[in-house]
Design a protein around this motif. Structure first.
Motif, short mmCIF file in Angstrom:
data_model
loop_
_atom_site.label_atom_id
_atom_site.label_comp_id
_atom_site.label_asym_id
_atom_site.label_seq_id
_atom_site.Cartn_x
_atom_site.Cartn_y
_atom_site.Cartn_z
N ARG A 56 5.06 -3.91 -2.62
CA ARG A 56 6.28 -4.23 -3.66
C ARG A 56 6.01 -6.07 -3.33
O ARG A 56 6.13 -6.76 -2.48
N LYS A 84 7.60 -10.33 -4.27
CA LYS A 84 8.30 -10.76 -3.38
C LYS A 84 9.82 -10.79 -4.44
O LYS A 84 10.70 -10.30 -3.94
N ASP A 108 10.41 -8.49 -6.40
CA ASP A 108 9.83 -6.88 -6.72
C ASP A 108 11.79 -6.85 -5.64
O ASP A 108 12.40 -6.15 -5.39
N VAL A 109 11.41 -7.50 -3.97
CA VAL A 109 12.81 -7.11 -3.42
C VAL A 109 13.51 -7.71 -3.55
O VAL A 109 14.45 -7.20 -2.95
N GLU A 110 13.55 -8.73 -4.08
CA GLU A 110 14.61 -9.74 -4.56
C GLU A 110 15.54 -8.98 -5.31
O GLU A 110 16.99 -9.19 -5.15
N THR A 166 17.22 -6.18 -3.69
CA THR A 166 18.65 -6.98 -2.71
C THR A 166 20.00 -6.38 -3.53
O THR A 166 20.22 -6.55 -3.06
N ARG A 212 11.72 -11.14 3.30
CA ARG A 212 11.50 -10.19 2.62
C ARG A 212 9.96 -9.32 2.58
O ARG A 212 9.94 -8.28 1.69
N LEU A 229 10.46 -6.33 3.60
CA LEU A 229 11.26 -5.11 2.96
C LEU A 229 10.03 -4.76 2.13
O LEU A 229 10.47 -4.21 1.00
N ALA A 230 9.15 -5.53 1.92
CA ALA A 230 8.68 -5.40 0.74
C ALA A 230 6.85 -3.79 0.92
O ALA A 230 6.59 -3.16 -0.41
N THR A 242 12.35 -4.18 9.74
CA THR A 242 12.74 -5.74 8.97
C THR A 242 14.01 -5.83 9.97
O THR A 242 14.84 -6.43 10.15
#
Length: 629
Positions: free
Chosen positions: A375, A377, A379-381, A384, A517, A520-521, A625
Motif C-alpha cells: 500500500r 502512504k 492508502d495507509v493514511e 488509518t 506509515r 503499516l504499508a 509496527t
C-alpha cells in the motif's frame, strides 16, 4: 482427443491424492477417464478427474468404492494403478503395513475380480531385492529377493499375494527406484542436502561404505513408465515384473562432493565411522534421549547396501528409458533450495524454522522491502483515518470513565471516617487510614478530570499523541491504591479495572499513535528470516492467559497484605514459627515483603496487568509496527 469421460477407457488410481497419484493422473488424463480412489479427497485434483473415498482396511469400504467405480465406468476397467500403501522411516514393523499394504491389496483384488478388469499395476520398490553382489554388477527382475526392513518386506509380501490372488486379471509389478523431482522430494536425498546446507556435524560422517549407492528415478520418467504400461496392457504378459530406475548409481561420496560444491563451493569431506559406534549414537538419540533424528539405527545397518539395476526388460516391453539423471538434476534442486529455503524444507517435510534465518531468506526479504510495498502512504493514511473514525467511541468512553473516577470516591466512601488495623505487610510509618483514603480520593478526582480532558483532546488529529498521556494516567490509576495503602477494597478493585480500560481505550483500540506509515504499508506479517509471526494471537494468548492467572492470585495476596481480608487459604504449608496461620501468610508478611514501600503482591498484580495490556496491544504485525513492544 478431448476427454469427455464417456467413451474413454477407465483407469483407477489408488492413492490418487498423493504426489505421485496426481502426477500419474495428469499423465493419463488426455487418453483415459481417471477415477481416483483415496482415503481423502484431493485439495487440487486434475481437471476431469473424479475421486471416490476408499478405506483399504475395510472389506465393506473397498467393496463400496469399487462398486461406485464400476457404475461410473460402465462396468469395465482398463487398468488399476495401485499406489496406496503404508510407509514410515522408523524401520520398525507396524501393523499398518499388513492392514493397509498387504490386506488392503487383497481386498482390492477380490473386489476387482467381480468386474471386468484388464490390468492391475502394483507400485513396488527395488528394495525388495538383495543388494548387488558387487560394484559393477547389476541386478535384474530375476535376482534374489531379500527385503531388509519393514517397508520393502510389506511390498514383497504383497507381490506374492498378487501372484496368488490375481484371478484372470493381468498384473504388472513395477519395482521403482527412489523418486525425485526438481524440488527433491526424495526423503533421504533431501536429508543429505539439508545436513550439508546447515553444516551439521553429521554431514561429515557416514557409517559404512561411502562408495555404495542406490539408483533413483525422476517423477516424469516414472509417469512415462506407468503411462506406457497402461497403453501396452494388451501386449504385456499376464504377469510382468519390471525394474524402473536410472542405471547410473551415484555413490554416497559422489553425492556428498557434488552437493558440497553446489551449496558451499567446496568438495565435501566425509569420514566413515564404525557401524557399531554410529548405531550406539543413533540409539541413544532416539531411544534414550527421545530426540528426533533423520538417521535411524536400521539405516546404519543397511548403509553398505549397493544397488545397480538392469532395465533392459523395461526397454524391451515398454520401450522405456529414463530421460533424466539425479546428478544432472541436483543443480536445479540446490538452486531452488537457495532461492527459498523455508519453502524447500516444507516441500520435503523437513523443519522450515531451522533455515528461517538463513542468508537466502534474509536477502529475499530485504530485496522485497526495498521495493514498493502493498500500500502507498496515501492508502495507509486513508485506512488509518477510517479506523480512527470507526473507533471514536473509545476516547468518548474514556471521557466517561474519567467522570466515573471523579464521582467514585464518594460512592465508595473514601472521604468517610474509617478505623482500620495496620496492614499486615506494612513495614514503615504511614498516615492514618482516613488521610490515606482521602489522598486516594483526591487522586481519583484529579486523575478523572485529566483523563476526561486528554481523552477528548486525543480525538483531534493533531493532538493524537496525548493518547499516551491518557494511557499513562490509566497506569497511575492502577497503581495509586497501592501507593496510598487504601483501606477500601472497592476502591482498589475499581481503580484496577478502570485503569486497565483507560489504557485499552487510549492506545489499543484506536490507531496507536507513533506507528510508522511504512510499517503499516506492508502486508507481510513475518519478520525477516521467520516462518511464522511471533506476534500472532496464537503466540500471545497463552501468555495473556497466564498473566490473568497471575493477576488473580496476586490480587488475592495483595488484599491480605493491605488488610482488606483477614487471612489466606493455604492447605499445604505451615507457618514455620511465624505468628500467622500458614506458610502463605508467613511469606507475604515477611521482612522481605515489609521492605517494599508498597504491598509487593500488589506490585506483582500491577505487573501482570501490564503483561495483559502489552500482550493484547497491536495485531500480528506488531513486531514491525511496534518494535518497542
Amino acid at each position: 482427443m478431448a476427454n469427455d469421460g464417456t467413451t474413454l477407457p477407465t483407469v483407477l488410481i489408488t492413492g490418487s491424492s498423493g504426489f505421485l497419484g496426481q502426477a500419474i493422473a495428469r499423465g493419463l488424463i488426455d487418453r483415459y477417464r481417471i477415477i481416483g480412489l483415496d482415503v481423502a479427497m484431493p485439495k487440487h485434483p486434475p481437471a476431469n478427474m473424479e475421486t471416490i473415498e476408499i478405506d483399504l482396511t475395510s472389506d465393506e469400504g473397498v467393496s463400496r468404492a469399487v462398486e461406485a467405480a464400476r457404475e461410473r465406468s460402465g462396468g469395465r476397467i482398463a487398468s488399476v494403478i495401485h499406489l496406496a500403501a503404508y510407509y514410515d522411516t522408523t524401520g520398525k514393523d507396524n501393523p499398518k503395513y499388513d492392514a493397509v499394504t498387504v490386506q488392503g491389496t487383497r481386498r482390492l483384488l477380490n473386489a476387482l475380480t467381480a468386474i471386468k478388469t484388464e490390468q492391475f499395476v502394483f507400485s513396488s520398490t527395488l528394495l525388495v531385492h538383495a543388494p548387488s553382489p558387487g560394484k559393477g554388477t547389476k541386478i535384474n527382475e530375476d535376482s534374489p529377493l531379500d527385503p531388509a526392513w519393514a517397508y520393502p518386506q510389506s511390498k514383497a509380501e504383497t507381490e506374492a499375494l498378487i501372484s496368488r490372488e490375481r484371478g484372470e486379471i493381468k498384473t504388472v509389478i513395477l519395482r521403482f527406484a527412489g523418486v525425485y523431482d526438481e524440488d527433491c522430494r526424495a526423503a533421504f536425498v533431501a536429508q543429505q542436502i539439508a545436513r550439508i546446507f546447515e553444516r551439521l556435524p553429521t554431514a561429515y560422517l557416514f557409517a559404512g561404505d561411502i562408495t555404495a549407492g542406490q539408483p533413483y528415478l525422476h517423477k516424469d520418467d516414472l509417469v512415462d513408465a506407468v503411462v506406457r504400461t497402461v497403453d501396452r496392457r494388451a501386449e504385456l504378459p499376464v504377469e510382468t515384473v519390471l525394474l524402473i530406475g536410472e542405471e547410473d548409481t551415484p555413490s554416497y561420496e559422489e553425492m556428498q562432493k557434488r552437493i558440497g560444491r553446489l551449496i558451499h563451493g567446496e568438495d565435501w569431506r566425509t569420514l566413515a565411522l564404525p557401524k557399531e559406534l554410529t548405531k550406539l549414537g543413533a540409539w541413544l538419540q532416539t531411544e534414550v534421549l527421545d530426540q528426533d533424528t533423520d538417521i535411524k539405527p536400521w539405516m546404519i545397518e543397511n548403509s553398505d547396501d549397493h544397488y545397480e539395476i538392469d532395465i533392459s526388460r523395461a526397454e524391451a516391453l515398454l520401450g522405456w528409458a529414463p530421460r533424466h539423471s539425479l546428478l544432472d538434476t541436483l543443480p536445479e534442486m540446490i538452486r531452488r533450495l537457495k532461492q527459498d529455503p523455508t519453502d524447500w524444507y516444507a516441500a520435503n517435510k523437513l523443519n522450515p524454522p531451522v533455515v528461517a534465518a538463513s542468508d537466502p531468506e534474509i536477502e529475499q526479504a530485504e530485496r522485497r522491502l526495498k521495493g514498493p510495498l502493498e500500500r502507498s502512504k496515501k492508502d495507509v493514511e486513508a485506512a488509518t483515518k477510517r479506523h480512527r473514525f470507526r473507533t471514536l467511541w473509545a476516547p468518548m468512553t474514556n471521557a466517561a470513565l474519567g467522570l466515573w473516577l471523579v464521582t467514585s470516591p464518594m460512592t465508595v466512601g473514601l472521604f468517610d471516617p474509617v478505623a482500620a488495623a495496620i496492614p499486615p505487610a506494612l513495614g514503615h510509618a504511614i498516615a492514618e487510614p482516613e488521610f490515606r483514603n482521602a489522598g486516594l480520593g483526591v487522586s481519583e478526582i484529579v486523575s478523572g478530570l485529566l483523563v476526561t480532558v486528554f481523552a477528548l483532546l486525543g480525538m483531534l488529529q493533531r493532538w493524537r499523541w496525548v493518547q499516551w498521556i491518557t494511557a499513562s494516567l490509566g497506569l497511575w490509576v492502577m497503581l495509586a491504591p497501592l501507593l496510598f495503602w487504601t483501606t477500601s477494597p472497592a476502591a482498589y478493585a475499581v481503580d484496577t479495572l478502570v485503569g486497565m480500560l483507560i489504557v485499552a481505550f487510549a492506545v489499543m483500540i484506536p490507531p496507536t499513535p507513533g506507528i510508522s506509515r511504512r510499517a503499516l504499508a506492508a502486508d507481510d506479517d513475518r519478520p525477516l528470516g521467520w516462518t511464522y509471526s511471533p506476534s500472532s494471537f496464537t503466540q500471545r494468548i497463552p501468555i495473556v492467559a497466564l498473566a490473568f492467572v497471575g493477576l488473580f492470585v496476586s490480587r488475592y495476596l495483595a488484599a491480605y497484605q493491605m488488610g482488606h481480608i483477614d487471612g489466606l487459604w493455604d492447605p499445604f504449608f505451615g507457618p514455620g514459627g511465624a505468628p500467622v496461620r500458614n506458610g502463605s501468610e508467613a511469606v507475604v508478611t515477611s521482612w522481605v515483603s515489609q521492605g517494599f514501600p508498597i504491598a509487593d503482591a500488589g506490585l506483582g498484580a500491577f505487573a501482570y496487568c501490564l503483561d495483559i495490556l502489552a500482550g493484547a496491544i497491536g495485531d500480528r504485525r506488531r513486531w514491525r509496527t511496534m518494535p518497542w513492544m
